[in-house]
Scaffold this active site. Structure first.
Site, PDB file in Angstrom:
ATOM      1  N   ASP A  81       0.846  -1.196   0.000  1.00  0.00           N
ATOM      2  CA  ASP A  81       0.000   0.000   0.000  1.00  0.00           C
ATOM      3  C   ASP A  81       0.889   1.256   0.000  1.00  0.00           C
ATOM      4  OD1 ASP A  81      -2.373   1.448   0.281  1.00  0.00           O
ATOM      5  OD2 ASP A  81      -2.302   1.370   2.482  1.00  0.00           O
ATOM      6  N   HIS A 179      -7.668  10.052   4.247  1.00  0.00           N
ATOM      7  CA  HIS A 179      -7.037   9.177   5.229  1.00  0.00           C
ATOM      8  C   HIS A 179      -7.141   9.694   6.666  1.00  0.00           C
ATOM      9  CE1 HIS A 179      -4.470   7.875   1.683  1.00  0.00           C
ATOM     10  NE2 HIS A 179      -4.977   6.744   2.130  1.00  0.00           N
ATOM     11  N   GLY A 180      -7.058   8.765   7.600  1.00  0.00           N
ATOM     12  CA  GLY A 180      -6.798   9.126   8.996  1.00  0.00           C
ATOM     13  C   GLY A 180      -7.965   8.987   9.945  1.00  0.00           C
TER      14      GLY A 180
HETATM   15  P1  13P Z   1      -8.490   4.954   6.298  1.00  0.00           P
HETATM   16  O1  13P Z   1      -7.618   6.035   6.841  1.00  0.00           O
HETATM   17  O2  13P Z   1      -9.830   5.480   5.951  1.00  0.00           O
HETATM   18  O3  13P Z   1      -8.567   3.758   7.135  1.00  0.00           O
HETATM   19  O4  13P Z   1      -7.824   4.509   4.895  1.00  0.00           O
HETATM   20  C1  13P Z   1      -6.857   3.521   4.802  1.00  0.00           C
HETATM   21  C2  13P Z   1      -6.163   3.560   3.495  1.00  0.00           C
HETATM   22  O5  13P Z   1      -6.570   4.175   2.542  1.00  0.00           O
HETATM   23  C3  13P Z   1      -4.931   2.782   3.383  1.00  0.00           C
HETATM   24  O6  13P Z   1      -4.344   2.918   2.140  1.00  0.00           O
HETATM   25  O1  G3H Z   2      -2.872   5.169   3.960  1.00  0.00           O
HETATM   26  C1  G3H Z   2      -2.748   4.218   4.698  1.00  0.00           C
HETATM   27  C2  G3H Z   2      -2.682   4.202   6.134  1.00  0.00           C
HETATM   28  O2  G3H Z   2      -3.844   4.589   6.783  1.00  0.00           O
HETATM   29  C3  G3H Z   2      -1.503   4.944   6.689  1.00  0.00           C
HETATM   30  O3  G3H Z   2      -0.802   4.019   7.373  1.00  0.00           O
HETATM   31  O4  G3H Z   2       0.868   4.954   8.953  1.00  0.00           O
HETATM   32  O5  G3H Z   2       1.146   2.706   7.911  1.00  0.00           O
HETATM   33  O6  G3H Z   2       1.419   4.744   6.502  1.00  0.00           O
HETATM   34  P1  G3H Z   2       0.772   4.152   7.716  1.00  0.00           P
HETATM   35 ZN    ZN Z   3      -4.556   4.857   1.307  1.00  0.00          ZN
END
Ligand code: 13P
Ligand code: G3H
Ligand code: ZN
Length: 287
Positions: A81, A179-180
């Site tokens: 990811d 995100h977040g």
């Molecule tokens: P959330 O922050 O909504 O959980 O999204 C996760 C995400 O997009 C990871 O790539």
């Molecule tokens: O975008 C994805 C995650 O929510 C962020 O996770 O802190 O492992 O990069 P990370």
């Molecule tokens: Zn993401």
């Protein structure tokens, strides 16, 4: 069993449902996600960010996922990811990831395309799928923080051109998703631009991915699935489940010191969260 993401997503396209891609950083999160997938008889995507790999170790996390997936009947795919580092992407592919994201969404269009094409060339020769994104999501992941008002939505025509030029396998959209955990604990109104998604879906024929999907209502998520979303990324809802369960348990059990007992409630809560998500995505009994 460990399965190529292509097989999982081709089935989702036929059945018009989506598959959850859950962020995993440690053994307990992995156990929760896989237990939910097995119970719900659902395919699942385990995804690791560069931050997760830094935390757990690449070989360690791959070994954990492979060993755990081998014991299961449901298909489990491993995906990188938000990859940014070309060398790390190559390492992941060598170790058995069937899908990698190259996230050049912070760059201008041309540089994004160049970067994605380079990764597609390497991955395609090894039969690995590539995901890329156009548009910029607000919120934070470990590599980049995009402030309020600095995000921008995916333009449908540009998306068509981008997919044609790069030949990626899956495409992540920015349609109001971000995100977040802040968007959830801040109790903000979360709305997806489904009309924009519909336009993108008409112009782009590959499976679409929704990042930052935690916290959106079931109806919004179902609406997005109707309009071509086949992968739904969830991290923040797992983090919240983990943290809430742990805070409660530690406050109520000041005399328990065994980490296995301390972490058990977090696994239970995360598993429930994943089961609920699987139900909404429509991937139950598709494994
Ligand atoms: P959330 O922050 O909504 O959980 O999204 C996760 C995400 O997009 C990871 O790539
Ligand atoms: O975008 C994805 C995650 O929510 C962020 O996770 O802190 O492992 O990069 P990370
Ligand atoms: Zn993401």
């Amino acid at each position: 069993m460990l399965t190529h993401i292509k097989k999982i997503i081709k089935n989702a396209e036929k059945g018009q449902y989506a598959v959850g891609a859950f962020n995993v950083n440690n053994l307990e999160i992995l156990q929760a996600v896989l237990a939910a997938a097995e119970k719900m008889k659902s395919p699942v995507i385990i995804q690791t960010t560069e931050g997760a790999i830094k935390y757990a170790g690449l070989e360690e996390i791959v070994a954990l996922v492979k060993a755990a997936a081998e014991d299961l009947k449901v298909p489990v795919a491993l995906h990188l990811d938000h990859g940014h580092d070309y060398e790390l992407i190559k390492e992941c592919i060598k170790l058995g990831y069937s899908s990698v994201m190259i996230d050049g969404s912070v760059y201008p269009y041309k540089k994004n395309v160049q970067l994605v094409k380079k990764v597609v060339k390497y991955a395609r020769a090894r039969k690995v799928w590539v995901q890329a994104e156009l548009g910029r999501l607000e919120g934070s992941e470990d590599w980049v923080k995009v402030g309020k008002g600095q995000g921008f939505f995916t333009d449908p025509e540009e998306a068509k051109q981008f997919v044609k030029e790069t030949k990626v396998d899956t495409f992540a959209v920015a349609i109001g998703n971000y995100h977040g955990v802040q968007k959830i604990i801040g109790k903000k109104k979360l709305i997806l631009d489904l009309k924009r998604l519909e336009k993108i879906d008409k112009l782009v024929s590959i499976p679409l991915v929704l990042h930052g999907a935690s916290g959106f209502s079931d109806n919004q998520i179902k609406g997005a699935i109707k309009r071509g979303i086949r992968i739904v990324n969830i991290d923040s809802e797992l983090r919240i489940s983990f943290a809430k369960a742990e805070r409660k348990f530690l406050m109520e059990n000041k005399n328990i010191f065994d980490p296995r007992k301390i972490l058990a409630p977090a696994i239970v809560q995360m598993q429930k969260t994943v089961e609920r998500k699987i139900q909404v995505l429509g991937s139950r009994n598709r494994g």
